[in-house]
Structure formats: structure tokens, C-alpha cells
Scaffold this active site. Sequence first.
Site, short mmCIF file in Angstrom:
data_model
loop_
_atom_site.label_atom_id
_atom_site.label_comp_id
_atom_site.label_asym_id
_atom_site.label_seq_id
_atom_site.Cartn_x
_atom_site.Cartn_y
_atom_site.Cartn_z
N LYS A 107 -7.09 6.43 14.02
CA LYS A 107 -6.85 5.50 12.90
C LYS A 107 -7.21 4.06 13.29
CE LYS A 107 -3.22 8.18 10.44
NZ LYS A 107 -3.27 9.51 11.00
N VAL B 186 -0.39 12.79 17.57
CA VAL B 186 0.41 14.00 17.77
C VAL B 186 -0.24 15.00 18.73
CG1 VAL B 186 1.72 13.87 15.60
CG2 VAL B 186 -0.46 15.10 15.65
N SER C 260 -3.98 10.71 15.50
CA SER C 260 -3.82 9.39 14.85
C SER C 260 -4.37 8.21 15.65
CB SER C 260 -2.35 9.12 14.58
OG SER C 260 -2.02 9.64 13.33
N TYR D 279 -10.96 12.44 6.23
CA TYR D 279 -9.73 12.09 6.96
C TYR D 279 -9.44 13.15 8.04
CZ TYR D 279 -4.81 11.59 8.09
OH TYR D 279 -3.63 11.46 8.80
N TYR E 127 4.62 5.09 15.00
CA TYR E 127 5.44 5.68 13.95
C TYR E 127 6.73 4.88 13.83
CZ TYR E 127 2.24 9.38 15.43
OH TYR E 127 1.13 10.08 15.81
N1 GLU Z 1 -3.82 14.62 11.50
C1 GLU Z 1 -2.43 14.30 11.60
C2 GLU Z 1 -1.81 14.24 10.21
O1 GLU Z 1 -2.42 13.78 9.31
C3 GLU Z 1 -2.29 13.00 12.32
C4 GLU Z 1 -0.89 12.80 12.74
C5 GLU Z 1 -0.72 11.88 13.90
O2 GLU Z 1 -1.33 12.00 14.96
O3 GLU Z 1 0.11 11.00 13.70
O4 GLU Z 1 -0.72 14.69 9.98
#
Ligand code: GLU
Length: 305
Positions: free
Chosen positions: A67, A259, A64, A189, A241
Site C-alpha cells: 500500500k 498480514v 499491505s 487491488y 493497523y
Molecule cells: N490483502 C489483504 C486484505 O485486503 C491485505 C491485508 C493486510 O496485509 O493488511 O485483506
Amino acid sequence: MEGFDRIIEEVFAEVKAINDLGEVASYIPELLNVDAQKFGVYLTSISEFKYGKGNFTEKFSIQSISKVLSLSLAYSILGESIWSRLGVEPSGTSYNSLIQLETDRGIPRNPFINAGAIVISDILISNLKDYKNEFLNFVRKLSGGKPIDYSNKIATSERSVGYRNVALCNFIKSFGNIENDPSEVLDFYFDICSLEMSCIELSETFLFLANNGINPHNNEQVLTKSQSKRMNALMQTCGFYDESGEFAFKVGLPGKSGVGGGIVAVHPGHYVITVWSPKLNRKGNSFKGMQFLEKFTTESTLSIF
Ligand code: GLU
């Protein structure tokens, strides 16, 4: 930045010795194939102070954290009109929650939850011809030309189990907030999430957010000063989060976790620090990474507050 090397050494040794109560993310099968004992830190500053400790040259799955990079590219293309497609509020729910989307009519709360990043992938597909390569080139340029790539292994592994993200994308599409074919959006994605970078590469790549939106490696203005401020504000409020408040409270820096166990934290005008330790706490953030950054900003007495 004087004395930062000593602080990194001391805090690193202290946190390394702590019993790690976290667990490696297992919902993406390939992520389990990492050595859970890895621990790396790298700090790079605007004044070109650089210092690393532990496994800071090894690549890991940034998940993430990417992002922030995909949002930066979309924001640089669309400017403020991007906010008609997604919000800027902390979600207060888990990163892959479907619940809020129903009440918010397909407008994700922010770009750092999965729903928001899926909308960003859709925006990039609509606005770029060769979107996979163009995104990669954008990240490589930010890093100062480092050999950064997607991991086919990780992306394939996530695609095989990504049912929730498939649900999110289709749900958003049902509200009309996805323009392209959901399978194409999800494919991109998962590739974005699969980027692999080391602590050095991540710190160097995020330096533009400590530098008013200017890439220090080539002096290109990637985001305006105001956009860069807003990116930092979003990382501060939504980067961890459902633990974003706790991170602001204990660390006091804008940042983003993934994650894969990585965390990037930015001190605007000063430095970027990246930590990697794969075991995650219950909220999905690196257990030792959180501890390290809390102790680091306490010892250095440098935070934005
Ligand atoms: N590829 C992970 C998902 O979509 C990213 C999660 C993360 O790192 O928060 O669940």
C-alpha cells in the site's frame, strides 16, 4: 552504522529463542502454506551498509506493505490533489472496517487501510494505461531492477474469499469515490497485495523514503522532499493497523506491516530495516517482527524521537 551487525546478530538470536505466541493469517487460504518458523532480517543504509540474518533472501507475500508503494506511485502522479479522495488520519479501527466509511461518506480515513488502498487502485487505473505493468515497473525500478512480481496463486486465493473488500469497494462506489468498475478495481487491488518480495528486496525498494524521495539506485527524484516526509509521517501514524501508536511508542520509526508477516521500518536519512516472521499478534502485526524492531531500536539507540 558501526556495530549494527553485532546488534542484529544479538537481537536476532534473542528473538528467535522467544516462544512465538502469534498465528499465521488464515483468512487468505494460500497464506497458510508458509513455513511459520521462517525468520529473516535485512538492513540497508544510505551509506551502503548492508547486513542480513536468517531467511532474508526468501520471497514472501508482502500484502499491505504494498500500500505504501501504490500510494507513492499515485502521489507522484497526482500530487496534493490526491487528498481530496482520502484522508490522513489514523483510523483507530481494524484495517477492513466498514463502519467509518458510512459517517465519512466514502472518504477513507487514510491510504493504508483497505478502503484507502482500494481508492488508490482506482486512481492508478484512471491515470495509467497499462496499470498492472506500470506499477510493477515502478516497484522494480525502486528496487534497483530486482525480479519482483505479482503472485497469481495468492491473488486468486484472496479473490476467492475477498467478500469484505468487495463490500468496501462497492460501498465507496455508492458515495461516488470510485470512478471505475468495482470488479476491475478489486482485481488490481488483489494483484497489488499479492506482490512477493524478500527482506533484501523490500529494504532496497524502500530506501527512497530514507533518501528524501530520491531512488538511490538511479538518482531519480520519485517523490519531492516534502512528499517523502509526508509518506513517512503517514507510515508513522497509520502503518500498523490499530497498533500504530504502540509501534511509535516502542520502536519509534515510520513503518508498514502486512498480514504476510513482513514489517518495513524507515529511519529517514539513515536506513531501512525489514523483518519477516509469518505468525501475527492479535492486531495483525508480526509477533516476532515487532519484538525484533523494539529491541533493535532500543539497542542501537537510533530512532526518530
Ligand atoms: N490483502 C489483504 C486484505 O485486503 C491485505 C491485508 C493486510 O496485509 O493488511 O485483506
